[in-house]
Design an enzyme around this catalytic site. Structure first.
Site, short mmCIF file in Angstrom:
data_model
loop_
_atom_site.label_atom_id
_atom_site.label_comp_id
_atom_site.label_asym_id
_atom_site.label_seq_id
_atom_site.Cartn_x
_atom_site.Cartn_y
_atom_site.Cartn_z
N LYS A 237 4.86 -96.68 -59.80
CA LYS A 237 3.72 -96.67 -60.70
C LYS A 237 3.74 -95.42 -61.58
O LYS A 237 4.20 -94.36 -61.14
CB LYS A 237 2.40 -96.65 -59.91
CG LYS A 237 2.08 -97.89 -59.12
CD LYS A 237 0.77 -97.69 -58.37
CE LYS A 237 0.43 -98.89 -57.50
NZ LYS A 237 0.02 -100.06 -58.30
N ASP A 248 -6.08 -98.57 -51.87
CA ASP A 248 -5.38 -99.85 -51.79
C ASP A 248 -5.51 -100.50 -50.41
O ASP A 248 -4.97 -101.58 -50.19
CB ASP A 248 -3.90 -99.68 -52.17
CG ASP A 248 -3.33 -100.92 -52.84
OD1 ASP A 248 -4.12 -101.70 -53.41
OD2 ASP A 248 -2.10 -101.11 -52.81
N ASP A 307 6.05 -103.42 -56.48
CA ASP A 307 4.64 -103.06 -56.59
C ASP A 307 3.72 -104.25 -56.35
O ASP A 307 2.51 -104.11 -56.36
CB ASP A 307 4.36 -102.46 -57.98
CG ASP A 307 3.05 -101.71 -58.04
OD1 ASP A 307 2.53 -101.31 -56.97
OD2 ASP A 307 2.52 -101.52 -59.15
N ARG A 311 0.56 -108.87 -51.50
CA ARG A 311 0.66 -110.30 -51.18
C ARG A 311 1.68 -110.56 -50.09
O ARG A 311 1.57 -111.54 -49.35
CB ARG A 311 0.99 -111.09 -52.46
CG ARG A 311 2.34 -110.79 -53.07
CD ARG A 311 2.44 -111.23 -54.52
NE ARG A 311 1.57 -110.42 -55.38
CZ ARG A 311 1.43 -110.61 -56.69
NH1 ARG A 311 2.12 -111.58 -57.29
NH2 ARG A 311 0.64 -109.85 -57.40
#
Length: 464
Positions: A237, A248, A307, A311
């Site tokens: 990032k 997060d 990144d 999921r």
């Protein structure tokens, strides 16, 4: 007792809550000097307007404006500024609030500040003597505050071990069993979680909490993304995008808050909480773009972007939860920037494969001033996840519909017949507002807990 609350025996001043239509009636109840003082200040009872009432001994009370909108007056945020707006060291009782539970909730959430790491405690909030019958609001506030603390804790102090430990502590408080899976067992049973965490010095863990409120109650499974810090991995990032990445694990904190609300209320359900606690780091052992990893379900995933790790964590958690055939399967995650572009920071995106579940969550969120907004599981985008070398890619090559594509990815790990909902949330307040100080935030939990309790009650009555 929560910060901002006082014992029932505490001597307290009156805080008169009033809208414009009721201002004349309040003036008639005040002493003539107090009414004259209120007039002299120009008080009109607009929302968040505050006037202190004097007497010969000093402070006699205060008046809080609720504004003309009934919904705004009954929201928790109507009282959220009071703990730090009223004089420090004072104690208060609320008079005239349209919804006492909402008022107490807003007061408690407004009193909150994350000051654990400061050498000086800072200004103490004004305290409220909570009215009788508001215990449920106090329990909800306690769950949200615990979740806020987790999100606000710096990542050097809250890694996978500490987050899993917080699940253990939660389970101990409510008599639940908790299993923490790590090492070889995690590598074997949760290969996608292991892949995400293999580049970090602090190894990943999966915490599984099980609680029985009613032995034959419906099974509700909650899955939370617990990425304690997300560098983006080898697809690093930019520095500006990394600044808030301690949040997060906000999905994990949210599911923990939901679980606490349900357990504290004694919901007639069986509860399963799964938290994937992991750090997405950069190192020689980190997973790479174009790697192919396997998942607990047996599906293989090509890594299009490191990144898009959340999921992958949820994929294994959803697969485990689905093995127990829950009546409701729900996951929460700070998953995509696309959801924030679409809906902004305050409105979590809801996806579901069941219209009844979606409507229940939307309705409960609206009732609890804890809203979500439904986005579609657009099946025509499903092929965007195709991979030439694996069962699927973890990202789409198209720069559109990112939140929908992420939800479609997760849906592949939910078997047909299981009612499922996915919440893509922000878990952060960019700026302070009444009841919502800047920093970590638990979103949608109160609405979800209400919907789950309602669904469980309906299931209980249907079984009689």
């Amino acid at each position: 007792m929560l910060d901002g609350l006082a014992h029932s025996t505490t001597s307290a001043l009156p805080l008169h809550a009033v809208g414009p239509d009721d201002l004349a009636a309040l003036r008639a109840r005040l002493t003539p000097p107090q009414a004259a003082w209120l007039d002299a200040t120009g008080f009109t009872a607009k929302a968040q307007e505050l006037a202190l009432l004097p007497n010969q001994g000093g402070l006699a009370g205060a008046v809080l404006g609720l504004g003309a909108e009934a919904a705004e007056a009954a929201s928790p945020w109507a009282f959220g500024a009071m703990p730090h707006a009223l004089p420090e060291g004072t104690a208060w009782r609320i008079e005239g609030a349209p919804d006492l539970e909402a008022a107490v909730l807003g007061w408690c959430l407004g009193a909150y500040r994350y000051r654990t790491l400061r050498s000086q405690p800072g200004r103490a909030p004004a305290c409220l003597v909570p009215p009788a019958g508001t215990e449920a609001a106090q329990r909800e506030a306690a769950a949200i505050i615990r979740g806020r603390d987790l999100i606000n804790t710096p990542a050097n102090l809250l890694g996978p071990a500490e987050l899993a430990g917080a699940v253990v502590a939660l389970g101990a408080q409510y008599g639940a069993t908790v299993e923490v899976i790590e090492g070889a067992a995690l590598e074997q049973g949760f290969p996608a979680v292991q892949a995400v965490g293999c580049g970090a010095a602090r190894p990943p863990r999966v915490a599984v909490l099980r609680w029985t409120g009613k032995a034959d109650g419906p099974l509700v499974a909650l899955c939370g993304k617990g990425v304690c810090f997300d560098t983006g991995g080898l697809d690093l990032k930019p520095s500006a995008a990394m600044l808030r990445m301690k949040k997060d694990m906000g999905g994990a904190a949210t599911t923990m808050a939901i679980a606490e609300m349900l357990m504290a209320a004694g919901a007639p359900i069986r509860l399963m909480l799964l938290v994937g606690a992991v750090e997405n780091a950069v190192s020689a052992t980190a997973f790479r773009p174009m790697d192919v990893i396997r998942t607990r379900k047996g599906l293989t995933v090509e890594i299009g972007n490191t990144d898009a790790e959340g999921r992958l964590v949820l994929a294994d958690l959803l697969a485990l939860a689905a093995e127990s055939q829950p009546e409701l399967l729900l996951d929460c995650a700070t998953l995509t920037g696309a959801a924030r572009v679409a809906l902004g920071p305050d409105l979590p995106a809801l996806f579901s494969n069941d219209d009844g579940i979606a409507e229940a969550l939307l309705r409960a969120g609206s009732q609890r001033n804890d809203p979500v907004w439904r986005l579609p599981l657009q099946g025509t985008y499903d092929s965007w996840l195709d991979s030439p070398v694996a069962d699927m890619n973890n990202v789409s090559s198209k720069p559109m519909a990112g939140a929908i594509v992420a939800a479609l990815f997760l849906s592949r790990f939910v078997p047909a017949g299981i009612r499922w909902a996915h919440l893509d949330l922000y878990a952060w307040n960019d700026q302070g507002r009444p009841g919502r100080p800047e920093g970590g935030e638990i979103q949608a939990a109160r609405g979800i807990a209400r919907a789950v309790a309602t669904l469980a009650s309906a299931s209980e009555h249907a079984g009689r």
